[in-house]
Scaffold this motif. Sequence first.
Motif, PDB file in Angstrom:
ATOM      1  N   HIS A 199       1.580   3.041 -10.427  1.00  0.00           N
ATOM      2  CA  HIS A 199      -0.301   3.033  -9.579  1.00  0.00           C
ATOM      3  C   HIS A 199       0.430   2.200  -8.018  1.00  0.00           C
ATOM      4  CE1 HIS A 199      -1.080   3.752 -13.185  1.00  0.00           C
ATOM      5  NE2 HIS A 199      -1.307   3.150 -14.157  1.00  0.00           N
ATOM      6  N   ALA A 200      -0.047   3.743  -7.664  1.00  0.00           N
ATOM      7  CA  ALA A 200       0.357   3.419  -6.129  1.00  0.00           C
ATOM      8  C   ALA A 200      -1.579   3.025  -5.021  1.00  0.00           C
ATOM      9  CB  ALA A 200      -0.138   4.698  -4.932  1.00  0.00           C
ATOM     10  N   LYS A 201      -1.015   2.275  -3.929  1.00  0.00           N
ATOM     11  CA  LYS A 201      -1.770   1.168  -3.510  1.00  0.00           C
ATOM     12  C   LYS A 201      -3.262   2.061  -3.383  1.00  0.00           C
ATOM     13  CE  LYS A 201      -2.830  -1.373   0.565  1.00  0.00           C
ATOM     14  NZ  LYS A 201      -2.315  -2.478   2.081  1.00  0.00           N
ATOM     15  N   GLY A 202      -4.307   1.395  -3.549  1.00  0.00           N
ATOM     16  CA  GLY A 202      -5.834   2.535  -3.345  1.00  0.00           C
ATOM     17  C   GLY A 202      -5.650   2.667  -4.671  1.00  0.00           C
ATOM     18  N   SER A 203      -4.685   2.972  -5.383  1.00  0.00           N
ATOM     19  CA  SER A 203      -5.789   2.644  -7.014  1.00  0.00           C
ATOM     20  C   SER A 203      -6.348   1.874  -7.923  1.00  0.00           C
ATOM     21  CB  SER A 203      -4.003   3.705  -8.052  1.00  0.00           C
ATOM     22  OG  SER A 203      -3.900   2.659  -8.085  1.00  0.00           O
ATOM     23  N   LEU A 204      -7.050   2.405  -8.791  1.00  0.00           N
ATOM     24  CA  LEU A 204      -8.109   1.723  -9.673  1.00  0.00           C
ATOM     25  C   LEU A 204      -7.622   0.770 -10.167  1.00  0.00           C
ATOM     26  CD1 LEU A 204      -9.844   4.294 -11.718  1.00  0.00           C
ATOM     27  CD2 LEU A 204     -11.037   2.586  -9.968  1.00  0.00           C
ATOM     28  N   ILE A 220       5.348   7.180  -0.857  1.00  0.00           N
ATOM     29  CA  ILE A 220       4.413   6.544   0.421  1.00  0.00           C
ATOM     30  C   ILE A 220       4.573   5.094  -0.031  1.00  0.00           C
ATOM     31  CG2 ILE A 220       3.235   6.425   1.954  1.00  0.00           C
ATOM     32  CD1 ILE A 220       2.565   8.818   2.252  1.00  0.00           C
ATOM     33  N   ASP A 221       3.996   5.037  -1.130  1.00  0.00           N
ATOM     34  CA  ASP A 221       3.989   3.272  -1.514  1.00  0.00           C
ATOM     35  C   ASP A 221       5.703   2.904  -1.700  1.00  0.00           C
ATOM     36  OD1 ASP A 221       3.349   0.875  -2.032  1.00  0.00           O
ATOM     37  OD2 ASP A 221       1.775   1.103  -3.375  1.00  0.00           O
ATOM     38  N   ALA A 222       6.586   3.653  -2.590  1.00  0.00           N
ATOM     39  CA  ALA A 222       7.884   3.099  -2.643  1.00  0.00           C
ATOM     40  C   ALA A 222       8.816   3.368  -1.614  1.00  0.00           C
ATOM     41  CB  ALA A 222       8.550   4.378  -3.799  1.00  0.00           C
ATOM     42  N   ALA A 223       8.641   4.549  -0.214  1.00  0.00           N
ATOM     43  CA  ALA A 223       9.208   4.545   0.442  1.00  0.00           C
ATOM     44  C   ALA A 223       8.716   2.734   1.497  1.00  0.00           C
ATOM     45  CB  ALA A 223       8.739   5.451   1.454  1.00  0.00           C
ATOM     46  N   ILE A 224       8.211   2.423   1.862  1.00  0.00           N
ATOM     47  CA  ILE A 224       7.707   1.682   2.737  1.00  0.00           C
ATOM     48  C   ILE A 224       7.811   0.311   2.131  1.00  0.00           C
ATOM     49  CG2 ILE A 224       5.125   0.027   3.230  1.00  0.00           C
ATOM     50  CD1 ILE A 224       3.504   2.915   3.455  1.00  0.00           C
ATOM     51  N   GLN A 225       8.036   0.178   0.955  1.00  0.00           N
ATOM     52  CA  GLN A 225       8.343  -0.921  -0.206  1.00  0.00           C
ATOM     53  C   GLN A 225       9.657  -1.353   0.307  1.00  0.00           C
ATOM     54  OE1 GLN A 225       6.356  -2.418  -4.030  1.00  0.00           O
ATOM     55  NE2 GLN A 225       5.036  -0.963  -3.325  1.00  0.00           N
ATOM     56  N   LEU A 226      10.252  -0.340   0.023  1.00  0.00           N
ATOM     57  CA  LEU A 226      11.979  -0.507  -0.047  1.00  0.00           C
ATOM     58  C   LEU A 226      12.229  -0.212   1.615  1.00  0.00           C
ATOM     59  CD1 LEU A 226      13.483   2.556  -1.912  1.00  0.00           C
ATOM     60  CD2 LEU A 226      13.540   0.499  -2.636  1.00  0.00           C
ATOM     61  N   ARG A 227      11.243   0.090   2.249  1.00  0.00           N
ATOM     62  CA  ARG A 227      11.615  -0.393   3.817  1.00  0.00           C
ATOM     63  C   ARG A 227      11.710  -1.235   4.584  1.00  0.00           C
ATOM     64  NH1 ARG A 227       8.895  -1.035   8.823  1.00  0.00           N
ATOM     65  NH2 ARG A 227       9.651   0.380  10.849  1.00  0.00           N
ATOM     66  N   SER A 234     -11.421  -6.327   2.453  1.00  0.00           N
ATOM     67  CA  SER A 234     -11.088  -6.319   3.110  1.00  0.00           C
ATOM     68  C   SER A 234     -10.041  -5.631   3.956  1.00  0.00           C
ATOM     69  CB  SER A 234      -9.985  -8.114   3.540  1.00  0.00           C
ATOM     70  OG  SER A 234     -11.335  -9.053   2.954  1.00  0.00           O
ATOM     71  N   ASP A 235      -9.642  -4.546   3.166  1.00  0.00           N
ATOM     72  CA  ASP A 235      -8.753  -3.663   3.567  1.00  0.00           C
ATOM     73  C   ASP A 235      -9.437  -2.287   3.584  1.00  0.00           C
ATOM     74  OD1 ASP A 235      -5.927  -4.516   2.417  1.00  0.00           O
ATOM     75  OD2 ASP A 235      -6.206  -3.880   0.648  1.00  0.00           O
ATOM     76  N   ILE A 236     -10.682  -2.227   3.308  1.00  0.00           N
ATOM     77  CA  ILE A 236     -11.709  -1.171   3.665  1.00  0.00           C
ATOM     78  C   ILE A 236     -11.599  -1.158   5.193  1.00  0.00           C
ATOM     79  CG2 ILE A 236     -13.512   0.753   3.394  1.00  0.00           C
ATOM     80  CD1 ILE A 236     -12.770  -0.480   0.657  1.00  0.00           C
ATOM     81  N   GLU A 237     -12.353  -2.505   5.766  1.00  0.00           N
ATOM     82  CA  GLU A 237     -12.597  -3.273   6.762  1.00  0.00           C
ATOM     83  C   GLU A 237     -11.332  -2.834   8.085  1.00  0.00           C
ATOM     84  OE1 GLU A 237     -14.694  -6.269   7.703  1.00  0.00           O
ATOM     85  OE2 GLU A 237     -16.259  -6.415   5.775  1.00  0.00           O
ATOM     86  N   PRO A 241      -5.643   4.054   1.365  1.00  0.00           N
ATOM     87  CA  PRO A 241      -4.509   3.338   2.599  1.00  0.00           C
ATOM     88  C   PRO A 241      -3.803   4.535   3.357  1.00  0.00           C
ATOM     89  CG  PRO A 241      -3.358   3.127   0.430  1.00  0.00           C
ATOM     90  CD  PRO A 241      -4.223   3.815  -0.393  1.00  0.00           C
ATOM     91  N   PHE A 242      -3.612   5.775   2.791  1.00  0.00           N
ATOM     92  CA  PHE A 242      -2.446   6.637   3.139  1.00  0.00           C
ATOM     93  C   PHE A 242      -3.796   8.022   3.420  1.00  0.00           C
ATOM     94  CE2 PHE A 242       0.560   4.382   0.675  1.00  0.00           C
ATOM     95  CZ  PHE A 242       0.757   3.752   1.385  1.00  0.00           C
ATOM     96  N   ALA A 243      -2.946   8.558   4.954  1.00  0.00           N
ATOM     97  CA  ALA A 243      -3.744   9.686   5.519  1.00  0.00           C
ATOM     98  C   ALA A 243      -3.401  10.733   5.321  1.00  0.00           C
ATOM     99  CB  ALA A 243      -4.197   9.476   6.903  1.00  0.00           C
ATOM    100  N   CYS A 244      -3.735  11.282   3.989  1.00  0.00           N
ATOM    101  CA  CYS A 244      -2.699  12.297   3.380  1.00  0.00           C
ATOM    102  C   CYS A 244      -3.024  12.568   2.371  1.00  0.00           C
ATOM    103  CB  CYS A 244      -1.243  12.402   3.738  1.00  0.00           C
ATOM    104  SG  CYS A 244      -0.402  10.305   2.107  1.00  0.00           S
ATOM    105  N   GLY A 245      -2.055  14.059   1.763  1.00  0.00           N
ATOM    106  CA  GLY A 245      -2.459  14.371  -0.048  1.00  0.00           C
ATOM    107  C   GLY A 245      -2.630  13.010  -1.114  1.00  0.00           C
ATOM    108  N   ILE A 246      -3.528  12.881  -1.677  1.00  0.00           N
ATOM    109  CA  ILE A 246      -3.229  11.660  -2.826  1.00  0.00           C
ATOM    110  C   ILE A 246      -1.719  11.644  -3.813  1.00  0.00           C
ATOM    111  CG2 ILE A 246      -4.363  12.646  -4.684  1.00  0.00           C
ATOM    112  CD1 ILE A 246      -5.250   9.672  -3.194  1.00  0.00           C
TER     113      ILE A 246
END
Length: 490
Positions: A433-438, A320-327, A445-448, A309-314
């Motif tokens: 486990h971040a968004k996008g993990s197993l 990133i997930d934590a930062a967005i959730q707190l924001r 729908s997310d991928i679309e 879901p994020f365009a960078c190193g896994i």
Amino acid sequence: MASIDRRSFLRVATTAVAAGAVTPDLAVDSVDSDKGLMTTPVQATPEVTKILARYIVSARYEDLSATVRKEGLRTLLNWIGVAVGGSRHETVSIAAEALAPFSGPPQASILGRRERFDVMNAAFINGVSSHIFDYDDTHLKTIIHPAGPVVAAILALAEFRPIDGRNFLNALVVGVETECRIGNAVYPDHYDRGWHITGTAGVFGAAASAGKLLGLSEQRMIWALGLAASQPVGFRESFGSMNKSFNPGRAASNGLFAAFLASKNFTSSDQMIEAKRGWANTISTKQDYKEIVDGLGSRYESALNTYKPFACGIVMHPAIDAAIQLREQYHLDATRIESIHLRVNPLVLELTGKKAPTTGLEGKFSIYHAVAVAIVEGAAGERQFSDRAVQDPTIVHLRSCVVPVVDTTVKPSQVEMTMLLKDGRKLEKSIQHAKGSLESPMTDSDIEAKFIDLAKEILPPNQIRALIDLCWNLEKLPDASAIAKATVPV
């Protein structure tokens, strides 16, 4: 242990080798030449290259479960989206311009562009395009990005010779299975040494999938795997530069190269993966061959693929997930943040420790930028890892407030974030486990939605929708090359 003279042992060892139990190198090395004693047990290393080749040649679409087939379609859809999305990046344009004078017949499409190249160069450029945003799929056990080498190779091949959708999907699964299993056998030592495993293992996936579609015999497939083993490409030193995306691109074209040569009886060793001086023993101190051969055709690594879901190193995704959730939870204003403390796995600083990135590509490997941009913009797509974003004054200031601390008890999938605000408040967020993990996967729908966001500035909406539908309906297509052709701007 009973003694055994050298001549008798060599006769026994030779018999065992002929029967396929052990390799010659392992048998001879098990003898103490001075005392005539067998000082260590004979290691019954399986003939990995042969076993794997036999699986690849015999694997059938009909034997794939509905779950594996569905994950193959998700892999394809995600890959087409990121390849089209990356097609206008400067890196891709440079590659196309540099190779155009040397390209052969215009046999295959460059996704998202109007140029056509020969099959080999098209595979390379599309592999580059699909990885330049670092937004492609990830096999989390090895950090391999599986689709790049495999789909870039066989989609170009599909424009050269007709391939129906079912055979294409089967080859895709076989290729992903091959590279991920080989990656499992040497990870993490191979990766820790500095190899970019997507390139070094990916070449096997490209050779296997292309060889499958070329109808190679078992012996020719063995040679194709051997030729692939001779072409490892990519070092982690390249991360943050155009060179990183070169690696899966080159793995795609190298795999095709190997399959084409093998199809004409260009020979190799029959034990290039497992031999004493073969691929696995040369590039890694860890060799777990069971990871390659056990459960072939019943246990599928390709079913474990994940999508970013994020365009960078896994390794930055939990932060990133934590930062967005707190924001979102506290409606944060970046100017009111005093500091952001992170407890992270050692890989985070090892891979993404760039404190002052100056380009978007460098930003993809900066935990400081990733956290800062996620808080400022509430997202971490490709626009958040552009040159514009890494030079934004607000983001530049906030990344100086990010304080990551390595903690060996923190797993790569985890992060502990503590944010101190200027008004004295302390905010905390723990991600397991971040968004996008197993455990928290991207939905269809997310991928679309990701696909549409990546392609919307390159293709019109009706063409994007038609392309998405083609990917989902791959198994019904009489000619899989329709997907490549549908990516070309009208």
